[in-house]
Design an enzyme around this catalytic site. Structure first.
Site, PDB file in Angstrom:
ATOM      1  N   LEU A 146      -7.055   2.685  -9.785  1.00 46.80           N
ATOM      2  CA  LEU A 146      -8.461   3.050  -9.630  1.00 46.80           C
ATOM      3  C   LEU A 146      -9.213   1.897  -8.980  1.00 46.80           C
ATOM      4  O   LEU A 146     -10.407   1.752  -9.150  1.00 46.80           O
ATOM      5  CB  LEU A 146      -9.077   3.368 -11.002  1.00 46.80           C
ATOM      6  CG  LEU A 146      -8.714   4.719 -11.616  1.00 46.80           C
ATOM      7  CD1 LEU A 146      -9.337   4.852 -12.995  1.00 46.80           C
ATOM      8  CD2 LEU A 146      -9.177   5.881 -10.733  1.00 46.80           C
ATOM      9  N   LYS A 147      -8.482   1.047  -8.263  1.00 49.29           N
ATOM     10  CA  LYS A 147      -9.116  -0.128  -7.664  1.00 49.29           C
ATOM     11  C   LYS A 147      -9.691   0.258  -6.301  1.00 49.29           C
ATOM     12  O   LYS A 147      -8.965   0.670  -5.395  1.00 49.29           O
ATOM     13  CB  LYS A 147      -8.059  -1.230  -7.533  1.00 49.29           C
ATOM     14  CG  LYS A 147      -8.614  -2.579  -7.361  1.00 49.29           C
ATOM     15  CD  LYS A 147      -8.394  -3.453  -8.608  1.00 49.29           C
ATOM     16  CE  LYS A 147      -9.188  -4.748  -8.518  1.00 49.29           C
ATOM     17  NZ  LYS A 147     -10.615  -4.604  -8.683  1.00 49.29           N
ATOM     18  N   ALA A 148     -11.003   0.125  -6.200  1.00 51.56           N
ATOM     19  CA  ALA A 148     -11.670   0.466  -4.936  1.00 51.56           C
ATOM     20  C   ALA A 148     -11.532  -0.686  -3.945  1.00 51.56           C
ATOM     21  O   ALA A 148     -11.343  -1.830  -4.337  1.00 51.56           O
ATOM     22  CB  ALA A 148     -13.140   0.746  -5.205  1.00 51.56           C
ATOM     23  N   LEU A 180      10.132   2.474  -7.066  1.00 51.75           N
ATOM     24  CA  LEU A 180       9.965   1.018  -6.992  1.00 51.75           C
ATOM     25  C   LEU A 180       8.700   0.668  -6.228  1.00 51.75           C
ATOM     26  O   LEU A 180       8.427   1.255  -5.189  1.00 51.75           O
ATOM     27  CB  LEU A 180      11.165   0.396  -6.280  1.00 51.75           C
ATOM     28  CG  LEU A 180      12.549   0.806  -6.778  1.00 51.75           C
ATOM     29  CD1 LEU A 180      13.627   0.246  -5.860  1.00 51.75           C
ATOM     30  CD2 LEU A 180      12.750   0.324  -8.206  1.00 51.75           C
ATOM     31  N   GLU A 223       6.886  -2.232  -4.068  1.00 50.50           N
ATOM     32  CA  GLU A 223       7.198  -3.487  -3.385  1.00 50.50           C
ATOM     33  C   GLU A 223       6.488  -4.615  -4.131  1.00 50.50           C
ATOM     34  O   GLU A 223       5.355  -4.464  -4.572  1.00 50.50           O
ATOM     35  CB  GLU A 223       6.731  -3.435  -1.927  1.00 50.50           C
ATOM     36  CG  GLU A 223       7.601  -2.509  -1.113  1.00 50.50           C
ATOM     37  CD  GLU A 223       7.323  -2.578   0.380  1.00 50.50           C
ATOM     38  OE1 GLU A 223       6.952  -3.646   0.879  1.00 50.50           O
ATOM     39  OE2 GLU A 223       7.496  -1.541   1.020  1.00 50.50           O
ATOM     40  N   LYS A 276       9.081  12.998  -6.757  1.00 50.73           N
ATOM     41  CA  LYS A 276       8.777  11.788  -5.987  1.00 50.73           C
ATOM     42  C   LYS A 276       7.493  11.962  -5.169  1.00 50.73           C
ATOM     43  O   LYS A 276       6.558  11.152  -5.238  1.00 50.73           O
ATOM     44  CB  LYS A 276       9.969  11.487  -5.063  1.00 50.73           C
ATOM     45  CG  LYS A 276       9.716  10.485  -4.002  1.00 50.73           C
ATOM     46  CD  LYS A 276       9.558   9.098  -4.577  1.00 50.73           C
ATOM     47  CE  LYS A 276       9.137   8.130  -3.499  1.00 50.73           C
ATOM     48  NZ  LYS A 276       9.185   6.763  -3.890  1.00 50.73           N
ATOM     49  N   CYS A 333       4.834   3.723   2.177  1.00 48.48           N
ATOM     50  CA  CYS A 333       5.102   4.850   1.274  1.00 48.48           C
ATOM     51  C   CYS A 333       3.948   5.840   1.232  1.00 48.48           C
ATOM     52  O   CYS A 333       4.087   6.974   1.697  1.00 48.48           O
ATOM     53  CB  CYS A 333       5.411   4.319  -0.111  1.00 48.48           C
ATOM     54  SG  CYS A 333       6.856   3.251  -0.102  1.00 48.48           S
ATOM     55  N   ASP A 347      25.348  -1.137   6.659  1.00 50.50           N
ATOM     56  CA  ASP A 347      24.146  -0.846   7.465  1.00 50.50           C
ATOM     57  C   ASP A 347      24.578  -0.830   8.931  1.00 50.50           C
ATOM     58  O   ASP A 347      25.500  -1.564   9.309  1.00 50.50           O
ATOM     59  CB  ASP A 347      23.106  -1.960   7.234  1.00 50.50           C
ATOM     60  CG  ASP A 347      21.711  -1.550   7.692  1.00 50.50           C
ATOM     61  OD1 ASP A 347      20.843  -1.361   6.830  1.00 50.50           O
ATOM     62  OD2 ASP A 347      21.508  -1.408   8.922  1.00 50.50           O
TER      63      ASP A 347
HETATM   64  C1  UGA Z   1       4.418   3.056  -4.008  1.00 43.97           C
HETATM   65  C2  UGA Z   1       4.517   3.607  -5.450  1.00 43.97           C
HETATM   66  O1  UGA Z   1       3.598   2.908  -6.285  1.00 43.97           O
HETATM   67  C3  UGA Z   1       5.932   3.457  -5.990  1.00 43.97           C
HETATM   68  O2  UGA Z   1       6.012   4.049  -7.283  1.00 43.97           O
HETATM   69  C4  UGA Z   1       6.898   4.164  -5.028  1.00 43.97           C
HETATM   70  O3  UGA Z   1       8.248   4.045  -5.460  1.00 43.97           O
HETATM   71  C5  UGA Z   1       6.770   3.546  -3.651  1.00 43.97           C
HETATM   72  O4  UGA Z   1       5.415   3.706  -3.197  1.00 43.97           O
HETATM   73  C6  UGA Z   1       7.724   4.241  -2.723  1.00 43.97           C
HETATM   74  O5  UGA Z   1       7.556   5.443  -2.470  1.00 43.97           O
HETATM   75  O6  UGA Z   1       8.721   3.641  -2.316  1.00 43.97           O
HETATM   76  P1  UGA Z   1       4.160   0.597  -2.929  1.00 43.97           P
HETATM   77  O7  UGA Z   1       3.961   1.312  -1.634  1.00 43.97           O
HETATM   78  O8  UGA Z   1       5.108  -0.542  -3.001  1.00 43.97           O
HETATM   79  O9  UGA Z   1       4.666   1.647  -4.061  1.00 43.97           O
HETATM   80  O10 UGA Z   1       2.763   0.030  -3.352  1.00 43.97           O
HETATM   81  P2  UGA Z   1       1.624   0.337  -4.439  1.00 43.97           P
HETATM   82  O11 UGA Z   1       1.607  -0.741  -5.442  1.00 43.97           O
HETATM   83  O12 UGA Z   1       1.756   1.708  -4.949  1.00 43.97           O
HETATM   84  O13 UGA Z   1       0.315   0.202  -3.547  1.00 43.97           O
HETATM   85  C7  UGA Z   1       0.096   1.038  -2.419  1.00 43.97           C
HETATM   86  C8  UGA Z   1      -1.202   0.708  -1.743  1.00 43.97           C
HETATM   87  O14 UGA Z   1      -2.301   1.139  -2.545  1.00 43.97           O
HETATM   88  C9  UGA Z   1      -1.446  -0.776  -1.470  1.00 43.97           C
HETATM   89  O15 UGA Z   1      -1.984  -0.912  -0.167  1.00 43.97           O
HETATM   90  C10 UGA Z   1      -2.465  -1.180  -2.517  1.00 43.97           C
HETATM   91  O16 UGA Z   1      -3.258  -2.267  -2.119  1.00 43.97           O
HETATM   92  C11 UGA Z   1      -3.263   0.101  -2.651  1.00 43.97           C
HETATM   93  N1  UGA Z   1      -3.945   0.257  -3.940  1.00 43.97           N
HETATM   94  C12 UGA Z   1      -3.223   0.316  -5.100  1.00 43.97           C
HETATM   95  C13 UGA Z   1      -5.328   0.379  -3.979  1.00 43.97           C
HETATM   96  O17 UGA Z   1      -6.014   0.344  -2.939  1.00 43.97           O
HETATM   97  N2  UGA Z   1      -5.938   0.562  -5.181  1.00 43.97           N
HETATM   98  C14 UGA Z   1      -5.240   0.615  -6.339  1.00 43.97           C
HETATM   99  O18 UGA Z   1      -5.868   0.806  -7.416  1.00 43.97           O
HETATM  100  C15 UGA Z   1      -3.854   0.487  -6.292  1.00 43.97           C
END
Ligand code: UGA
Length: 449
Positions: free
Chosen positions: A269-271, A154, A156, A223, A279, A30
């Site tokens: 589908l979580k509001a 992935l 987080e 992606k 991401c 890095d």
């Molecule tokens: C997301 C994707 O889910 C991964 O598959 C992808 O690899 C990653 O981006 C990336 O591009 O590196 P991440 O950003 O870690 O992963 O988080 P998520 O679990 O997807 O959640 C994203 C956001 O959506 C969070 O703020 C979460 O609170 C929100 N969310 C998620 C909702 O508001 N409602 C839901 O039903 C689900």
């Protein structure tokens, strides 16, 4: 196989550690020397469940080596994974200057043939540009470079588990030779030849995933198309939630029933307060931009982005309605990270909530199990507490912004006794409205009566 990982951010750290756990010799580098020193000292610079265990084991088995000498790392690996950042520019377009910089370094430092794998999230057609850059920067040598795309999926907070138990591993290549190398790299994962820190050696059946070989352009598109679709799903649920509020339905009941249709699925589908993190917000913008550059109008994604931005406005409508005047009120924020199980606050809805509350003159007290140190640096005017109950003491309102388990399990009766007013405005729909009412709380959430 000897692998090199360039970039020790979140993706590079997890990729390097998990590939080392899968038996490869991994050399990580890095440009941030402090980060390398930290890693050499056995400290993990981010909070990610199981990562420390995986790293410790890989270091003990001498499978992972950290070095600030990028030339040495480049010369050592047969395959180089590029895991550097691709932040958004003002226009939404991804900034690929770090990838360009790494391409120049690889081209000048390599002494033998390399397979260069883009793991950073990049817009479609970057692989082709990367190949051009590698040959342009190495024009005085006759070293052969192959290029592949291997996007990461992935999440987080569950990244280590996701790496070891992928739904799919996507590999975009230009020839069978590169495909064979990538198959060999991922064989230990697909055949479960690793120590799984998540399940402690007893992984459930059927969590092996499959490896898909595609073209580079398709891999890059997969992606963006996946992330954007998930973001669309969340915004869709949020619009349904607004509708539920207007017509007196319950969004949890609606989305639960919708999700039982396997064509729809229950997840994402979580509001609530909407999506944040580094991401979705940036990927959706980059995808809109990319579509625009090739003459495709992705109106649908713009709408999803707009819905998401308005979530904070919708939340503030609730806050104003419940609290009336904000100036001078003591408000407790539960949760700062953009989602649970991470210390990442980039584009976190909670931070925008905090900024607006401070602008409107509230006295803000906040807590988060992992993200406080980072938030303190941005908001020195807020007050931070380790203990959620101390955060809530004397509060006129509690605002729930991140779905941490510890908040889900709070003893609200205990918390309510020390609050000035029993008022909870829940941005993540964590509690039962009925139970909160029984405890004497005025309780507001998204899309529920
Ligand atoms: C997301 C994707 O889910 C991964 O598959 C992808 O690899 C990653 O981006 C990336 O591009 O590196 P991440 O950003 O870690 O992963 O988080 P998520 O679990 O997807 O959640 C994203 C956001 O959506 C969070 O703020 C979460 O609170 C929100 N969310 C998620 C909702 O508001 N409602 C839901 O039903 C689900």
């Amino acid at each position: 196989m000897r692998l090199t990982v360039i970039g020790c951010g979140y993706v590079g750290l997890v990729t390097g550690a998990c590939l080392a756990a899968a038996g490869h010799e991994v050399h990580c580098t890095d440009i941030d020397e402090k980060r390398i020193d930290m890693l050499k000292a056995g400290k993990v610079p981010i909070y990610e469940e199981h990562l420390e265990d995986v790293l410790k084991r890989a270091v003990a088995e001498k499978k992972i080596i950290y070095t600030a000498n990028s030339g040495e790392a480049i010369r050592t690996g047969d395959v180089i994974f590029i895991c550097v950042g691709t932040p958004p520019k003002e226009s939404g377009e991804a900034d690929l200057s770090a990838i360009d910089h790494v391409a120049r370094e690889i081209a000048t430092e390599a002494r033998g043939p390399k397979l260069v794998v883009e793991k950073s999230t990049v817009p479609a057609l970057t692989g082709l540009q990367l190949r051009k850059a590698l040959s342009a920067y190495s024009r005085t040598s006759d070293i052969q470079f192959e290029v592949a795309s291997n996007p990461e999926f992935l999440r987080e907070g569950t990244a280590v588990g996701d790496f070891f138990h992928p739904d799919r591993i996507v590999v975009g290549v230009e020839n069978e030779k590169s495909a064979a190398i990538m198959r060999e790299i991922y064989a230990p994962i697909l055949e479960r030849r690793f120590h799984c820190p998540v399940h402690n050696g007893t992984c459930p059946d059927g969590s092996g995933g499959q490896l898909l070989i595609t073209t580079i352009n398709s891999a890059e598109l997969i992606k963006h198309a996946s992330n954007s679709f998930l973001a669309l799903k969340i915004s869709y649920a949020n619009v349904i939630s607004d509708l539920c509020e207007r017509i007196g339905a319950d969004v949890e009941q609606v989305t639960h029933a919708m999700g039982l249709d396997p064509r729809i699925g229950t997840q994402f589908l979580k509001a609530g307060l909407g999506f944040g993190g580094f991401c979705f917000p940036k990927d959706i913008q980059a995808f809109i931009h990319l579509a625009g550059t090739v003459g495709v109008d992705f109106e649908m994604l713009r709408a999803a982005e707009k819905v998401n931005k308005q979530r904070i406005d919708r939340y503030f409508e609730k806050i104003h309605k419940a609290l009336w005047v904000i100036r001078g009120k003591r408000v407790a924020i539960l949760g700062l990270a953009f989602k649970a199980n991470t210390d990442d606050i980039r584009f976190a809805p909670a931070l925008e909530v905090m900024r607006r509350l401070l602008d409107e003159g509230a006295e803000v007290h906040a807590t988060d199990p992992e993200a406080m140190a980072k938030t303190k640096a941005v908001f020195p005017n807020a007050k931070f507490h380790d203990d959620p109950y101390a955060t809530l003491a004397g509060a006129d309102a509690a605002l729930v912004c991140t779905e941490w388990k510890v908040f889900r399990e709070l003893d609200w009766d205990r918390a309510g006794k020390s609050m000035t007013r029993r008022l909870v405005i829940d941005g993540r729909n964590l509690y039962s409205p009925k139970k909160m009412q029984e405890l004497g709380f005025e309780y507001y959430s998204f899309g529920r009566p």
